[in-house]
Design an enzyme around this catalytic site. Structure first.
Site, short mmCIF file in Angstrom:
data_model
loop_
_atom_site.label_atom_id
_atom_site.label_comp_id
_atom_site.label_asym_id
_atom_site.label_seq_id
_atom_site.Cartn_x
_atom_site.Cartn_y
_atom_site.Cartn_z
N GLU A 663 -1.19 7.86 7.90
CA GLU A 663 -2.32 7.08 7.41
C GLU A 663 -2.01 5.63 7.72
O GLU A 663 -0.96 5.13 7.33
CB GLU A 663 -2.44 7.28 5.91
CG GLU A 663 -3.50 6.44 5.27
CD GLU A 663 -3.35 6.38 3.75
OE1 GLU A 663 -2.83 7.34 3.18
OE2 GLU A 663 -3.76 5.36 3.19
N HIS A 692 -11.18 7.92 3.96
CA HIS A 692 -11.52 7.86 2.54
C HIS A 692 -12.90 7.28 2.29
O HIS A 692 -13.33 7.16 1.16
CB HIS A 692 -10.46 7.06 1.78
CG HIS A 692 -9.11 7.72 1.87
ND1 HIS A 692 -8.21 7.40 2.85
CD2 HIS A 692 -8.54 8.70 1.15
CE1 HIS A 692 -7.14 8.15 2.71
NE2 HIS A 692 -7.31 8.95 1.69
#
Ligand code: GLN
Ligand code: ZN
Length: 754
Positions: A663, A692
């Site tokens: 990430e 997200h």
């Protein structure tokens, strides 16, 4: 000396996840604010009366939260960022900070120390106008008092609050929230005065940051804060409490502070036990955290009593209690009638832990003889251990020291020869969006309303769709999409021996999201393949390589309740061995790319630097055990989610994976710098967009990310992928984003060839 009993906090989601249901009903508009407040008040009352009826003498209040205790503190100290000012209704403003709204992004969410609970990160800048802006601790104290229950309000400490905060966007470069400590402590001073006026006898101020390494300046700040608060003319007694580890150098500072009590986690922070004697606590009360608030095993009460007894001479008063809030364990073992009785006997959930604390208190006051029968019963239940699996142990012994692959540099040639992937190969992290239909099919199958054949057909249809979509988008290494997985740990736990599942063992992960961690209670092994069928089916539908998808040993431990009768490292090796069997079966079935996810590697990193080396050694060794013994041409992938990549880049190297995706979209520059600084030479897939959020990144934006990555990474080593799995996203945005990602990779590829 009269010994008291307490817990530091209690589950607040209620039986049957009542809080989740109430909050979500409010969000959806099917219930109003009054209904939500009513449920919240009922849950608080249930907690207080349950603790009182159990015989706990010091009952905490203000441990309840509609979403998160750090967010509650943000509201209380007047640190609500400007972008939420449009909300006039406090409840809606509160939830807007947690979840965002049309005009304002939510506060960032991050892990609470080394737990799987997430808090909302305060944003502090020069513009933050600290002021006592809420009365939640006062209100909840009064509410309990109205029920005839005297409580000890719990506050998040000012030092911890600011150390967990980040500088706001408008803060100048180098701004540190901690610089605002004096202003914030002023708010606490005012609050303590008001609590004293309300009749509060003692407050609990939590400073869990003391369990991590602290600088001298931070320790000085600690001294200054409690010197100031301690010298207030009008205040309740103060207990400063830490948890999740030992507080080491902070202990003498608190011992010397003009406060009445200090709380220590003597389970995770057992190193503090020996420090108590020399700490100068004879004039203070010690809150001795002797019952583990983080795990679900029955306490060895004889050992806990011995520890408590050894402390008595060194302190002015003793309160025995839990090591931390019980919010990290499920509510009540009585809700688990299906568990194997032997295993059940070994367990204690929140309600049972309160009972253990009460028993310890009685034993200390009335003598062991007074509770002999209870102690013996507890001891007998605890000692029924799961049988050892000698086969697993023998296999592990035979593999000792044999978990290394050919040198990474040499494997590369075999991998390139076996398969022609383009430069900058594109792939995803594993899951595709989980549609309502898939969830329904899984639930129906679980409930027995959908038979195995129909379920299998339904999942295969989904795999067909996901494979066809990926081919159409033009991805290079495909995935089957994980439609059969409810949760990346639970799926495997249900298929491994040595794991058990609970029916109602929910714990809050964040806000209304609750998880039901499986229980790893015995020796672990894999009776039969867990993923091979789905993966090979997917591979049969395409000529592109399909990547198999497993959850790594550290993550399998991090998101479970794990046996504590042997070192974690040993348990990790057992899980690794089971995964190794799966890896080998996938390879034998013709799968050439296998990803072993370790998103929790960073989360499990010990809080103190002195403990980190040993952890990383066993964690990376377990990963290597799971992924070695395969052909050089088999490509092992791993995946991690967190942003402070630099901190752990050596460990990623030690995994010896061929490709690691991380990430990174939210902190690109740090990642690139980290890679460059460490001379990282393996395959790496820094996430090129943030999964997200539903936002679709455009092609130039992704190209720009790739170019930045290329500044630090050899083009032959760079992979192109999103930040994380796509299961929480919808199909329209996923498809659009992946198409843009592939287009960007192709454009950058073209410039490389020239
Ligand atoms: N393979 C998993 C997925 O894609 C990884 C999830 C994670 O990193 N948390 O869902
Ligand atoms: Zn991830």
């Amino acid at each position: 000396m009269r010994v008291h009993t307490t817990v530091l906090g209690y589950p607040r989601i209620g039986a049957g996840r009542a809080l989740k249901r109430a909050v979500e009903a409010y969000w959806s508009g099917s219930a109003d604010a009054a209904a939500l407040r009513e449920t919240a008040a009922r849950l608080r009352a249930e907690t207080w009366t349950a603790l009182r009826d159990a015989g706990i003498e010091e009952i905490p209040s203000n441990t309840f939260s509609l979403y998160d205790q750090v967010l509650d503190t943000t509201v209380m100290v007047g640190a609500v960022p400007e972008r939420y000012a449009g909300h006039t209704e406090p409840l809606d403003r509160y939830f807007a900070m947690a979840r965002g709204d049309a005009g304002a992004a939510p506060l960032e969410m991050t892990k609470w120390f080394d737990t799987n609970y997430h808090y909302l990160v305060p944003e502090i800048g020069p513009e933050t106008a600290f002021a006592l802006a809420g009365s939640k601790p006062l209100d909840e104290y009064a509410e309990a008092k109205a029920l005839g229950i005297e409580t000890r309000p719990v506050l998040l400490g000012p030092l911890t609050y600011l150390l967990l905060a980040k500088a706001s966007d408008s803060a100048p470069e180098g701004y540190r929230p901690l610089d605002r400590l004096d202003d914030l402590v002023g708010v606490y001073a005012e609050l303590l005065g008001r609590l004293a006026d309300a009749g509060v006898r003692r407050v609990q101020i939590d400073e869990p940051v003391l369990a991590a390494d602290r600088t001298d300046a931070e320790l000085d700040a600690l001294r200054a804060v409690y010197d100031r608060l301690g010298r207030l003319e009008r205040r309740p007694e103060i207990a400063v409490v830490s948890y999740f580890g030992d507080i080491g150098p902070a202990l003498p500072i608190l011992a010397a502070a003009p406060i009445e009590a200090v709380g220590l986690d003597l389970v995770a922070g057992a190193r503090d036990i020996d420090r108590v004697a020399g700490a100068g606590l004879t004039g203070k009360t010690l809150y001795a955290g002797l019952v583990d608030g983080r795990n679900i095993w029955r306490r060895d009460l004889t050992a806990a009593l011995a520890t408590a007894a050894s402390l008595l001479g060194s302190v002015g008063g003793l309160v025995v209690g839990t090591s931390c809030s019980l919010q990290h364990v499920p509510l009540d073992l009585d809700d688990e009638p299906d568990l194997d009785p032997d295993l059940r006997g070994r367990l204690a959930f929140a309600r049972q832990k309160a009972g253990e604390v009460v028993l310890l208190g009685r034993a200390l006051r009335e003598g062991r003889d007074a509770v002999q029968a209870e102690l013996a019963a507890s001891h007998a239940a605890r000692s029924v251990q799961a049988p050892r699996d000698q086969r697993v142990r023998a296999r592990l012994d035979s593999l000792e020291g044999r978990s290394d692959r050919t040198d990474y540099g040499r494997r590369g040639a075999a991998q390139n020869g076996a398969e022609r992937l383009p430069a900058l190969p594109t792939t995803t992290i594993g899951s595709f969006p989980q549609t309502t239909e898939i969830r329904r099919a899984r639930a129906a199958h679980r409930a027995g309303r959908l038979d195995d054949a129909a379920y299998e057909a339904r999942m295969r249809e989904e795999i067909d769709r996901v494979i066809a979509l990926q081919e159409d988008i033009g991805l290079d290494v495909l995935v089957h999409g994980e439609p059969e997985r409810n949760d990346m740990v639970q799926y495997f736990a249900e298929r491994l021996r040595g794991y058990a599942a609970t029916r109602e063992g929910w714990v809050q992960s964040y806000g209304t999201r609750c998880v039901r961690p499986p229980i790893l209670y015995g020796d672990v092994s894999r009776p039969e393949p867990m993923t091979v069928g789905w993966t090979t089916y997917a591979q049969s539908r395409t000529s592109k390589p399909v990547k198999g998808m497993l959850t790594g040993p550290v993550t399998m431990l991090a998101w479970s309740f794990v046996r504590d009768d042997q070192p974690l490292a040993d348990t990790a090796r057992q899980v690794a061995l089971a995964l190794r069997d799966e890896v080998h079966d996938l390879e034998a079935a013709g799968i050439r790319h296998i990803q072993v996810d370790e998103p929790a590697l960073r989360e499990k990193l010990p809080l103190r630097r002195t403990d980190q080396r040993a952890f990383l050694d066993w964690a990376t060794a377990a990963f290597r055990l799971a992924t070695s013994g395969v052909a050089d041409s088999t490509v092992i992938h791993s995946h991690m989610c967190y942003s402070e990549f630099g901190e752990i880049v050596d460990a990623i190297d030690d995994l010896d994976a061929d490709v690691t995706s991380v990430e990174a979209a939210r902190s690109r520059m740090e990642l690139v710098d980290g890679l460059r600084a460490h001379g990282y030479r393996r395959g790496i897939g820094p996430g090129v967009y943030d999964i997200h959020s539903p936002r679709v990144p455009d092609v130039p934006e992704i190209e720009e990310s790739l170019r930045r990555a290329l500044a630090a990474v050899d083009p032959a080593r760079l992979w192109v992928n999103p930040d994380c799995g796509l299961k929480t996203r919808g199909y329209p945005e996923t498809e659009a984003a992946l198409r843009n990602m592939v287009a960007a990779a192709r454009k950058v590829r073209a410039t490389l060839a020239r």
